[in-house]
Scaffold this motif. Structure first.
Motif, PDB file in Angstrom:
ATOM      1  N   THR A  69       0.730  -1.125  -0.173  1.00  0.00           N
ATOM      2  CA  THR A  69       0.240   0.005  -0.059  1.00  0.00           C
ATOM      3  C   THR A  69       0.883   1.339  -0.033  1.00  0.00           C
ATOM      4  OG1 THR A  69      -1.796  -1.057   1.184  1.00  0.00           O
ATOM      5  CG2 THR A  69      -1.980   1.115   1.151  1.00  0.00           C
ATOM      6  N   ALA A  70       0.409   2.148  -0.700  1.00  0.00           N
ATOM      7  CA  ALA A  70       1.130   3.400  -0.551  1.00  0.00           C
ATOM      8  C   ALA A  70       1.185   3.934   0.568  1.00  0.00           C
ATOM      9  CB  ALA A  70       0.545   4.322  -1.684  1.00  0.00           C
ATOM     10  N   ARG A  71       2.260   4.886   1.198  1.00  0.00           N
ATOM     11  CA  ARG A  71       2.585   5.182   2.511  1.00  0.00           C
ATOM     12  C   ARG A  71       1.580   6.316   2.809  1.00  0.00           C
ATOM     13  NH1 ARG A  71       7.045   3.696   5.155  1.00  0.00           N
ATOM     14  NH2 ARG A  71       8.590   2.775   3.956  1.00  0.00           N
ATOM     15  N   ASP A  72       1.190   6.943   1.664  1.00  0.00           N
ATOM     16  CA  ASP A  72       0.133   7.902   2.096  1.00  0.00           C
ATOM     17  C   ASP A  72      -1.287   7.859   2.150  1.00  0.00           C
ATOM     18  OD1 ASP A  72      -0.224   7.729  -0.797  1.00  0.00           O
ATOM     19  OD2 ASP A  72      -0.061   9.843  -1.042  1.00  0.00           O
ATOM     20  N   ASN A  73      -1.435   6.411   1.705  1.00  0.00           N
ATOM     21  CA  ASN A  73      -2.970   5.623   1.590  1.00  0.00           C
ATOM     22  C   ASN A  73      -3.301   5.381   3.209  1.00  0.00           C
ATOM     23  OD1 ASN A  73      -5.405   4.669   1.392  1.00  0.00           O
ATOM     24  ND2 ASN A  73      -4.797   3.588  -0.558  1.00  0.00           N
ATOM     25  N   LEU A  74      -3.572   6.269   3.943  1.00  0.00           N
ATOM     26  CA  LEU A  74      -3.595   5.883   5.377  1.00  0.00           C
ATOM     27  C   LEU A  74      -4.952   5.103   5.659  1.00  0.00           C
ATOM     28  CD1 LEU A  74      -2.454   9.105   7.170  1.00  0.00           C
ATOM     29  CD2 LEU A  74      -1.160   7.146   6.747  1.00  0.00           C
TER      30      LEU A  74
END
Length: 86
Positions: A69-74
Motif C-alpha cells: 500500500t502507498a505510504r500516504d494511503n492511510l
C-alpha cells in the motif's frame, strides 16, 4: 477474486493471486487490488472483502496474506493492518 454486491449491483471487489515463496518452499497470497465504491465506504465492506480473501487463502494453504500500500494511503493501511499477515 471476491466481490461484494447487493440487489443494486457491485459494491466492491478484491483481486488476489498465489505467489511462490521459493526459500520457504510454499506459496503465499498477494492481495493485488481492493476497491469499494465511494458511496459504500465506511460500511465494513472493505474489511469483509479482506477477511474473505484471508479465509480463501487459508483454505488453499496460501499463507501468509501479503499486500503493498502507498505510504500516504492511510485509510487503506489502517484497514489492511487489522488483518494479521501470518
Amino acid at each position: 477474486g471476491v466481490v461484494a454486491a447487493d440487489a443494486d449491483g457491485l459494491l466492491g471487489l478484491a483481486h488476489y493471486r498465489s505467489v511462490p515463496e521459493s526459500l520457504q518452499g510454499r506459496r503465499s497470497c498477494f492481495l493485488d487490488d481492493l476497491f469499494v465504491h465511494p458511496r459504500h465506504r465506511q460500511r465494513g465492506i472493505g474489511e469483509a472483502l479482506v477477511r474473505e480473501v484471508a479465509l480463501q487463502a487459508q483454505q488453499a494453504s496460501l499463507r501468509p496474506l501479503q499486500w503493498a500500500t502507498a505510504r500516504d494511503n492511510l485509510q487503506a493501511r489502517r484497514l489492511y493492518d487489522r488483518e494479521p499477515k501470518a
